[in-house]
Design a protein around this motif. Structure first.
Motif, PDB file in Angstrom:
ATOM      1  N   PHE A 235      57.752 -12.084  79.507  1.00 61.70           N
ATOM      2  CA  PHE A 235      58.684 -12.469  78.478  1.00 61.70           C
ATOM      3  C   PHE A 235      59.201 -13.900  78.527  1.00 61.70           C
ATOM      4  CE2 PHE A 235      58.759  -7.694  78.132  1.00 61.70           C
ATOM      5  CZ  PHE A 235      59.070  -7.686  76.733  1.00 61.70           C
ATOM      6  N   PHE A 236      59.355 -14.420  79.983  1.00 61.58           N
ATOM      7  CA  PHE A 236      59.968 -15.511  79.880  1.00 61.58           C
ATOM      8  C   PHE A 236      58.971 -16.547  79.752  1.00 61.58           C
ATOM      9  CE2 PHE A 236      61.656 -18.893  82.493  1.00 61.58           C
ATOM     10  CZ  PHE A 236      62.688 -19.279  81.728  1.00 61.58           C
TER      11      PHE A 236
ATOM     12  N   GLU B 108      59.228 -17.287  76.316  1.00 64.06           N
ATOM     13  CA  GLU B 108      60.329 -18.416  75.880  1.00 64.06           C
ATOM     14  C   GLU B 108      60.020 -19.776  76.239  1.00 64.06           C
ATOM     15  OE1 GLU B 108      63.306 -17.344  74.654  1.00 64.06           O
ATOM     16  OE2 GLU B 108      62.895 -15.128  74.405  1.00 64.06           O
ATOM     17  N   LEU B 109      59.699 -19.778  77.366  1.00 65.31           N
ATOM     18  CA  LEU B 109      59.241 -21.298  77.635  1.00 65.31           C
ATOM     19  C   LEU B 109      58.149 -21.866  76.809  1.00 65.31           C
ATOM     20  CD1 LEU B 109      59.059 -21.575  81.713  1.00 65.31           C
ATOM     21  CD2 LEU B 109      60.566 -22.613  80.256  1.00 65.31           C
TER      22      LEU B 109
ATOM     23  N   GLN C 220      60.063 -22.945  73.640  1.00 69.20           N
ATOM     24  CA  GLN C 220      60.952 -24.068  73.881  1.00 69.20           C
ATOM     25  C   GLN C 220      60.120 -25.408  73.977  1.00 69.20           C
ATOM     26  OE1 GLN C 220      63.123 -23.694  77.541  1.00 69.20           O
ATOM     27  NE2 GLN C 220      64.066 -25.644  77.177  1.00 69.20           N
TER      28      GLN C 220
ATOM     29  N   ASP D 123      61.230 -11.199  66.578  1.00 64.89           N
ATOM     30  CA  ASP D 123      62.118 -10.774  67.401  1.00 64.89           C
ATOM     31  C   ASP D 123      61.437 -10.638  68.754  1.00 64.89           C
ATOM     32  OD1 ASP D 123      64.569 -11.374  66.240  1.00 64.89           O
ATOM     33  OD2 ASP D 123      64.593  -9.237  65.341  1.00 64.89           O
ATOM     34  N   ASP D 124      60.330 -10.422  68.734  1.00 58.47           N
ATOM     35  CA  ASP D 124      59.486 -10.120  70.187  1.00 58.47           C
ATOM     36  C   ASP D 124      59.002 -11.757  70.615  1.00 58.47           C
ATOM     37  OD1 ASP D 124      57.347  -9.987  71.748  1.00 58.47           O
ATOM     38  OD2 ASP D 124      56.634  -7.989  70.936  1.00 58.47           O
ATOM     39  N   PRO D 125      59.642 -12.064  71.747  1.00 54.70           N
ATOM     40  CA  PRO D 125      59.301 -13.267  72.035  1.00 54.70           C
ATOM     41  C   PRO D 125      57.866 -13.868  72.086  1.00 54.70           C
ATOM     42  CG  PRO D 125      60.700 -12.364  73.790  1.00 54.70           C
ATOM     43  CD  PRO D 125      60.241 -11.044  72.834  1.00 54.70           C
TER      44      PRO D 125
ATOM     45  N   MET E 222      66.400  -5.393  65.529  1.00 53.75           N
ATOM     46  CA  MET E 222      66.403  -6.631  66.653  1.00 53.75           C
ATOM     47  C   MET E 222      66.847  -5.859  67.924  1.00 53.75           C
ATOM     48  SD  MET E 222      67.954 -10.100  67.146  1.00 53.75           S
ATOM     49  CE  MET E 222      68.348 -10.984  68.557  1.00 53.75           C
TER      50      MET E 222
ATOM     51  N   LEU F 281      64.288  -3.564  69.240  1.00 50.51           N
ATOM     52  CA  LEU F 281      63.343  -4.439  70.002  1.00 50.51           C
ATOM     53  C   LEU F 281      63.742  -4.806  71.401  1.00 50.51           C
ATOM     54  CD1 LEU F 281      61.583  -6.180  67.485  1.00 50.51           C
ATOM     55  CD2 LEU F 281      60.686  -6.048  69.642  1.00 50.51           C
TER      56      LEU F 281
ATOM     57  N   ILE G 267      60.135  -4.021  80.724  1.00 51.06           N
ATOM     58  CA  ILE G 267      60.032  -4.724  81.850  1.00 51.06           C
ATOM     59  C   ILE G 267      60.836  -3.882  82.965  1.00 51.06           C
ATOM     60  CG2 ILE G 267      60.289  -7.118  81.422  1.00 51.06           C
ATOM     61  CD1 ILE G 267      63.280  -7.306  80.984  1.00 51.06           C
TER      62      ILE G 267
ATOM     63  N   LYS H 119      67.884 -16.121  80.247  1.00 49.56           N
ATOM     64  CA  LYS H 119      66.705 -15.312  79.881  1.00 49.56           C
ATOM     65  C   LYS H 119      65.614 -15.181  81.137  1.00 49.56           C
ATOM     66  CE  LYS H 119      66.688 -16.167  74.962  1.00 49.56           C
ATOM     67  NZ  LYS H 119      66.122 -17.138  73.857  1.00 49.56           N
ATOM     68  N   LYS H 120      65.574 -16.513  81.851  1.00 50.93           N
ATOM     69  CA  LYS H 120      64.812 -16.325  82.857  1.00 50.93           C
ATOM     70  C   LYS H 120      65.251 -15.646  83.981  1.00 50.93           C
ATOM     71  CE  LYS H 120      63.917 -18.475  87.305  1.00 50.93           C
ATOM     72  NZ  LYS H 120      64.405 -18.456  88.315  1.00 50.93           N
TER      73      LYS H 120
ATOM     74  N   TYR I  73      64.617 -11.716  82.363  1.00 52.16           N
ATOM     75  CA  TYR I  73      63.235 -11.370  82.175  1.00 52.16           C
ATOM     76  C   TYR I  73      62.358 -11.396  83.538  1.00 52.16           C
ATOM     77  CZ  TYR I  73      63.964 -11.406  76.999  1.00 52.16           C
ATOM     78  OH  TYR I  73      64.243 -11.226  75.742  1.00 52.16           O
ATOM     79  N   GLN I  74      62.525 -12.575  84.166  1.00 53.86           N
ATOM     80  CA  GLN I  74      61.594 -13.324  85.000  1.00 53.86           C
ATOM     81  C   GLN I  74      62.125 -12.407  86.548  1.00 53.86           C
ATOM     82  OE1 GLN I  74      59.942 -16.899  85.002  1.00 53.86           O
ATOM     83  NE2 GLN I  74      60.282 -17.081  87.084  1.00 53.86           N
TER      84      GLN I  74
END
Lengths: 320, 291, 395
Positions: A30-31, A34-35, A38, A158-160, C1, C4, C12, C83-84, C87-88
Motif C-alpha cells: 500500500f505505502f 503511495e510513494l 508521489q 481510491d485504491d492506491p 471510498m 475501500l 493489511i 500513511k507510511k 500502511y507500512q
C-alpha cells in the motif's frame, strides 16, 4: 555522441525507468503505491519545468503557482461546485494555463535573474492570496477532494495501486508528449532562443510569443500535476504554492539534468526517495541532502542524466 | 493619526533601520553578482552564522562590542575557506550549478547550526550605552535602532570611498563595467571577486550580529532574510553600490509603510513593488554594467 | 471510498496474526524533528519519553514502541508519513502533529482509516468542533479554550479598551475572536486590531507606533517562536508597557522563548494551560525529573507530550493491552482522568477535546530569573460542542 545517439540513449533510459517503475508497482505494498504516485506526480511537475528551464532557458522560481492553480482549481470545482473529478482534471489544466498566459505576458519581457525574481514575486502573490482566502480554507487548507470515478474502465482510483498506475501512465504520456514538443519545430525555436536570443530576434523570430507559448504549456502541465496532487492527498493547502515548492522542482530538474526530460524524472525519484528514507534515519537529514546536492554538481556536473551521457560519450570514443 | 508628523517620523526611522540592515545584507551579494554573475543563495546562511558566532562571543566574553568585531571576521574566514574549497571551482560553472551548490549549502548550514547551537532561540543583550531610548519629537525611540541606521550609513560611506579611491575599488569597477575587457587588460578579476566575496561575507556576518538584539537568534533566520535580500539586489540593479543602497531604501520603506497604511496588502507589498519596478525598469533602478 | 478503506485495512490487518500478548504496541509519532520547528517536536517527544519511564512502557506484557517520523511542518509530508506509519509500520495508534495545517491534512485519512490520533498540540478549533472525529483526540488545547476566559478576566481587572494583534493565520484569528467575543460581551471595547503577515514580519515597530497612537488600556496579542521573541523585545525597546498593558495568549513568554527574551518579558500577563511554576506535587515531581534528565525547564509542549503518553498508558491498562478494537481503545481514553503537572485532566467525549484548568500568569523577575508566576486559575475549562457531531464513519 551524435544527437541521434543522445536521443536514443534518453529514450532507452526512459524505457528502463518505466520498466523499473512497473516492476516496483507490481511488487509494492500500500505505502509503496503511495510513494510511486508521489514520485510520478512530482516527475510530471518537474518535466513541465524542464521544458521552461532546460529547453527554453527560462528559469522560473514561481512554477508552484501553476501547480497550486491546478490543485486549487480541482478542489474548487469538485468540493465547492460539485463537478465530477474526471472533468475537473482537464478544467484544472485550462485554469493553470490561463493563469500562465496572464503571468507570462508580463514575465517574458524579462530575462535572466530578473525573470527568476518576477516569477518568484508573482508566485508569492498567488500564495499570499490563497493563504488568506476564506473560500479555499486559508492556511488551514481544504479537504475531501475526490478522485475520478473510473469504474466504467474497471478502475477504482481510491485504491492506491490503481491510482498510482493511472498516475504512472499519465507521467509516461506527458513524457512522450513533451518529447514530441521538444523535437518539433516549435521546440527547435525554443532551443534556438535558449542558445542565442538576440540572433533569433534578428532573424525575425517573434521571441516573446514563443516564450509565452512555452510558459503557457508548462503552466498547464504543472496544473495537471497539481490536480493529481490534490486528488492524491484528497487535500490542498497553500504549502503547495510556496516558493520552496518551486525551488524543490528546480532542484529536482538540476539534479536530474536540465533539458533532458528523463533527467528530471530520475531527479524526482532520487530527491523524494532520498528525503523519505534519510528523514527516517536522522533528524539532521537535511545536512546529508545538502551534501548530496553539492556532490551532484562536483561529481556529476550536468546532473544524473548529464553524467550518464558523458560516460556514454567517453565509452563511445573508447569503443570507436 | 496617519498623517501626524511625529507618527510619520517614527515610521520613517523604522523604515530607515530596516533599510540599513538590508543594505548590509545586499551589498556584498549584489557586487559579487554584478562582478561574476555568481548567485549565492547561501548568503542568508552567512547572516545566520554571523548571529550565532556573535551570540557565542557575547556569551563567553560578556562584550557585545567584541561580538560585533569577531562575527564579521569569523564569517569572512568561513567565506574564504568555502571559496578556496568549493566556490573557486564554481566560478566558470553555469548559474544553475551555482544555484544547486549554494542551495545545498543552505541545508548543510541550517543543520550544522542546529547541531552546534541547538534548536532553541537566543537573545543577545545590549551594552548599557546602546540600551534604552531617546526622545524623538516627544516619542521614545530605541537608541540601538539609531545605532543600526548610523552603522548602515557608515558602511555605505566607507564602501563608496573604497570603491572610488582605492586600487581594489578600481579593479572592481572595471570588472563590473566590462569583465572581458578588464580581463584582457590584465586585470585580475578573479582576485577582485575573491576580495569582494570575503567582504560581502563579513558584511552578512555583521548584519547577523547587528540584527540579533532586535530580531533574536534562531535556526531558520537565514531563510527569513534570503528572499528580501534578493529582492533588494534585483530592484537596485545588481553590481551597483548605489543600487543596493537605493533598493534597500525602497524595500525598507515599502515594507514599513505598507504594513501601516495598507495592512490588507502587507504580505504582498514588497513583491508588488518589485514587480512594478522590474516592469518599468527591466534592469533594476541603477544600471551598473555599461558594456 | 469508505468501503475501500475498510477493505484495505482488512487486507493489511489480515496479513499478520492478531496482536498477541508478546507483540509490541506500536505508536506512530508525526512531529517536526528537522528545520525551524524541531524544538517543539523535541519537547513533545522528550515529554512522552519521560512519561513512559514514569508510568511504564509495558502494558500487559506488551512493550510500547515509538516510530518517529518528521512532519517537516508540511501538510503533504505529514500526510505521507501518516500513511507510511499506518500502511507500512501498521501502528496501533498515532500521535501528532504540532501544526494545525498538518492536522487538517491528516484528519480525513485517520478518520476514514479509523486509527486513533492523539493530538499533542495543534489547537485549531475546527479539529474538535465542526471537523471533529471520533478518532481524533486532543490532549493539548483549542485556541478558543485558552483565550475565551480572558475577555471577562481583563474587564474585571478594570481594562475597558483592548487592541488586538496576532499573526495572520487561522490560529491568530481564532484566538483573537475568542477574546473579542468575551471582552465585548463584558462591556469592553476593541479599539483596533491588526494581523501582521505570519512569516514576513520581523519588525513590529510599525505596528507598535500605531498601537501607541490608539491609546488602548491594554493590547492582547498572540505570537510564538521567533516572532514572539522579536515582539517582546521590541515592545520593551519602545517603552510601550509603561503606557499600555501587555496581555495575550501565554506562549509569548513560553519557557522556550523566555531565555532569549530575558528581562524584556517582565510585565506580560498571559493565559495558558501550563506554566512551570504551578504549585503542586505533581508538577514539582515532573519538573524535577525532567530537569534532572534534560537540564532545562519542561515547557507546556513537554507537558502536553507527557500527558499524552500518560493518557495512552492508562487507556491501554484499561483495555488490558488490547489495541485491535480501536473503538474500545478510544472509549478507554474517555474513561481516563488524572491529575498531571497542569492539574486535573480528562477528555470530553462530546468533542474529544481535553478538559483542563487555564492559568492566568504574570511574567516577573524572581531573583535572577524571569518566571511565569500564576496569579489566577480558571478551573475545568470545557469547550462547547462548536458544531461537533460525533458520527462514526462519515468523512
Amino acid at each position: 555522441m551524435t544527437d541521434l545517439a543522445q536521443d536514443r540513449l534518453r529514450l532507452a533510459v526512459a524505457a528502463v525507468m518505466a520498466a523499473a517503475a512497473l516492476l516496483w508497482w507490481a511488487t509494492a505494498g500500500f505505502f509503496g503505491h503511495e510513494l510511486i504516485a508521489q514520485v510520478a506526480i512530482f516527475a510530471i511537475f518537474a518535466m513541465s519545468l524542464d521544458l521552461l528551464v532546460g529547453t527554453a532557458g527560462m528559469v522560473s522560481l514561481g512554477h508552484a503557482a501553476f501547480f497550486g492553480a491546478g490543485a486549487y482549481a480541482t478542489a474548487g470545482l469538485t468540493v465547492l461546485l460539485g463537478w465530477p473529478a474526471w472533468l475537473a482534471l482537464p478544467a484544472s489544466m485550462v485554469v493553470a494555463g490561463l493563469l500562465a498566459v496572464v503571468v507570462g505576458a508580463f514575465a517574458v519581457r524579462l530575462a535572466g535573474v530578473f525573470f527568476i525574481m518576477i516569477t518568484l514575486a508573482i508566485g508569492e502573490m498567488v500564495h499570499a492570496y490563497l493563504f488568506r482566502s476564506r473560500t479555499f480554507g486559508g492556511d488551514d487548507g481544504l479537504g475531501g477532494i475526490p478522485r475520478p470515478d473510473l469504474g466504467a474502465l474497471g478502475l477504482t482510483l481510491d485504491d492506491p495501486s490503481h491510482f498510482s498506475l493511472a498516475v504512472l501512465t499519465l507521467a509516461l504520456l506527458v513524457y512522450l508528449g513533451l518529447r514530441q514538443v521538444v523535437g518539433s519545430p516549435f521546440g527547435q525555436v525554443l532551443a534556438g532562443i535558449h542558445r542565442n536570443e538576440a540572433r533569433m530576434r534578428a532573424l525575425g523570430c517573434p521571441v516573446r510569443h514563443y516564450k509565452l507559448a512555452a510558459f503557457t504549456l508548462a503552466g498547464a502541465i504543472a496544473g495537471l500535476a497539481g490536480s493529481l496532487a490534490a486528488q492524491h492527498n484528497n487535500f490542498i493547502s497553500p504549502e503547495l504554492v510556496t516558493w520552496t515548492t518551486s525551488g524543490e522542482a528546480l532542484i529536482v530538474v538540476i539534479v536530474g539534468g536540465m533539458g533532458t526530460l528523463v533527467g528530471p524524472v530520475a531527479g524526482a525519484a532520487a530527491v523524494i526517495l532520498a528525503g523519505h528514507y534519510l528523514s527516517g534515519l536522522t533528524e539532521y537529514w537535511m545536512f546529508f541532502m545538502g551534501l548530496m546536492f553539492v556532490a551532484v554538481v562536483l561529481i556529476a556536473g550536468d546532473g544524473l542524466q548529464g553524467a550518464l551521457e558523458r560516460l556514454a560519450r567517453r565509452f563511445g570514443r573508447a569503443a570507436g | 493619526m496617519l498623517l501626524d508628523p511625529t507618527f510619520l517620523a517614527i515610521q520613517f526611522l523604522n523604515g530607515l533601520q530596516l533599510a540599513s540592515l538590508l543594505f548590509l545584507l545586499a551589498v556584498g551579494l549584489s557586487v559579487v553578482f554584478g562582478l561574476m554573475g555568481f548567485i549565492n543563495l547561501a548568503h542568508g546562511t552567512l547572516y545566520m552564522i554571523g548571529a550565532y558566532i556573535g551570540l557565542s562571543v557575547a556569551r563567553s566574553t560578556g562584550s557585545f562590542w567584541l561580538a560585533l568585531v569577531a562575527a564579521p571576521v569569523a564569517v569572512a574566514l568561513l567565506g574564504m575557506v568555502f571559496h578556496v574549497v568549493l566556490l573557486r571551482h564554481m566560478q566558470a560553472a553555469s548559474p544553475m550549478k551555482q544555484v544547486l551548490v549554494t542551495f545545498g549549502l543552505i541545508f548543510v548550514g541550517l543543520d550544522s547550526v542546529r547541531y552546534i547551537w541547538g534548536n532553541y532561540s537566543h537573545g543577545i543583550d545590549l551594552p548599557a550605552v546602546l540600551a534604552g531610548g531617546v526622545s524623538v519629537l516627544g516619542e521614545t525611540y530605541p537608541i540601538y535602532r539609531l545605532f543600526i541606521i548610523g552603522l548602515g550609513l557608515a558602511v555605505l560611506a566607507a564602501l563608496h570611498w573604497g570603491l572610488e579611491r582605492t586600487r581594489l575599488g578600481a579593479l572592481v569597477r572595471a570588472g563590473v563595467d566590462d569583465r572581458e575587457t578588464a580581463a584582457a587588460l590584465g586585470i585580475d578579476v578573479g582576485l577582485a571577486f575573491f576580495a569582494v566575496f570575503c567582504l560581502g561575507c563579513a558584511l552578512a556576518g555583521l548584519a547577523g550580529v547587528v540584527a540579533a538584539p532586535v530580531l533574536s537568534v534562531y535556526p531558520g533566520m537565514d531563510m527569513s532574510v534570503l528572499i528580501l535580500t534578493l529582492i533588494v539586489v534585483v530592484i537596485g540593479g545588481p553590481g551597483s553600490l548605489k543600487g543596493a543602497a537605493l533598493g534597500a531604501l525602497v524595500i525598507g520603506m515599502a515594507q514599513t509603510f505598507g504594513q501601516v497604511l495598507v495592512p490588507a496588502l502587507a504580505s504582498v507589498m514588497i513583491y508588488a513593488v518589485m514587480a512594478a519596478v522590474l516592469l518599468a525598469r527591466p534592469g533594476g533602478l541603477v544600471r551598473a554594467r555599461h558594456g | 471510498m469508505r468501503i475501500l478503506f475498510g477493505l484495505a485495512l482488512a487486507l493489511i490487518a489480515g496479513l499478520p496474526a492478531p496482536a498477541g500478548a508478546g507483540d509490541p504496541i506500536r505508536i506512530g509519532v508525526v512531529l517536526p524533528f528537522s528545520g525551524v520547528y524541531a524544538a517543539l517536536g523535541g519537547d513533545i517527544t522528550d515529554g512522552m519519553m519521560l512519561a513512559f519511564e514514569t508510568f511504564g512502557d509495558t502494558v500487559a506484557g506488551r512493550r510500547i514502541e515509538l516510530i518517529r517520523e518528521d512532519s517537516e511542518v508540511k501538510p503533504s509530508v505529514g500526510l505521507t508519513k501518516t500513511k507510511k506509519l499506518v500502511y507500512q509500520d501498521q501502528v496501533d495508534l498515532l500521535v501528532g502533529p504540532v501544526a494545525s495545517n498538518v492536522a487538517g491534512a491528516m484528519r480525513d485519512f485517520v478518520h476514514n482509516a479509523e486509527i486513533p490520533l492523539i493530538v499533542p498540540n495543534a489547537g485549531n478549533n475546527l479539529l474538535t468542533g465542526e471537523r471533529c472525529s471520533p478518532w481524533v483526540i486532543r490532549t493539548s488545547f483549542s485556541n478558543d479554550q485558552i483565550n475565551r476566559g480572558m475577555g471577562g478576566w481583563l474587564f474585571d481587572k478594570g481594562y475597558r479598551s483592548l487592541y488586538l494583534l496576532a499573526a495572520d493565520y487561522a490560529a491568530g484569528h481564532q484566538m483573537m475572536a475568542a477574546v473579542k467575543r468575551s471582552f465585548t460581551a463584558a462591556g469592553g471595547a476593541i479599539v483596533g486590531e491588526e494581523y501582521p503577515p505570519l512569516r514576513e514580519t520581523k519588525d513590529f515597530a510599525p505596528y507598535l507606533a500605531k498601537i501607541k497612537a490608539a491609546k488602548p488600556d491594554a493590547m492582547y496579542v498572540f505570537f510564538a517562536g521567533g516572532p514572539a521573541i522579536q515582539f517582546v523585545k521590541q515592545v520593551h525597546d519602545f517603552g510601550l508597557k509603561k503606557e499600555i498593558a501587555l496581555t495575550g495568549a501565554g506562549w509569548l513568554t513560553s519557557p522556550l522563548f523566555l531565555p532569549a527574551e530575558g528581562a524584556a518579558a517582565v510585565g506580560f500577563t498571559g493565559a495558558l494551560n501550563y506554566v512551570p511554576s504551578i504549585d503542586s506535587d505533581e508538577n514539582r515531581q515532573f519538573q524535577n525529573a525532567f530537569q534532572e534528565k534534560h537540564g532545562r525547564v519542561g515547557s507546556e509542549f513537554t507537558v502536553q507530550g507527557y500527558d499524552t503518553a500518560r493518557l495512552i498508558v492508562e487507556a491501554l491498562e484499561i483495555t488490558g493491552g488490547a489495541t485491535d478494537d480501536k473503538a474500545a481503545l478510544v472509549a478507554a481514553m474517555h474513561q481516563v482522568s488524572f491529575t498531571g503537572p497542569r492539574g486535573p485532566l480528562r477528555i470530553d467525549p462530546a468533542t474529544n477535546n481535553v478538559i483542563q484548568d487555564i492559568y492566568v500568569f504574570e511574567t516577573r523577575q524572581v531573583g535572577y530569573a524571569v518566571k511565569q508566576v500564576v496569579i489566577d486559575k480558571m478551573e475545568a475549562v470545557q469547550d462547547p460542542p462548536n458544531g461537533c457531531r460525533m458520527e462514526v464513519g462519515r468523512g
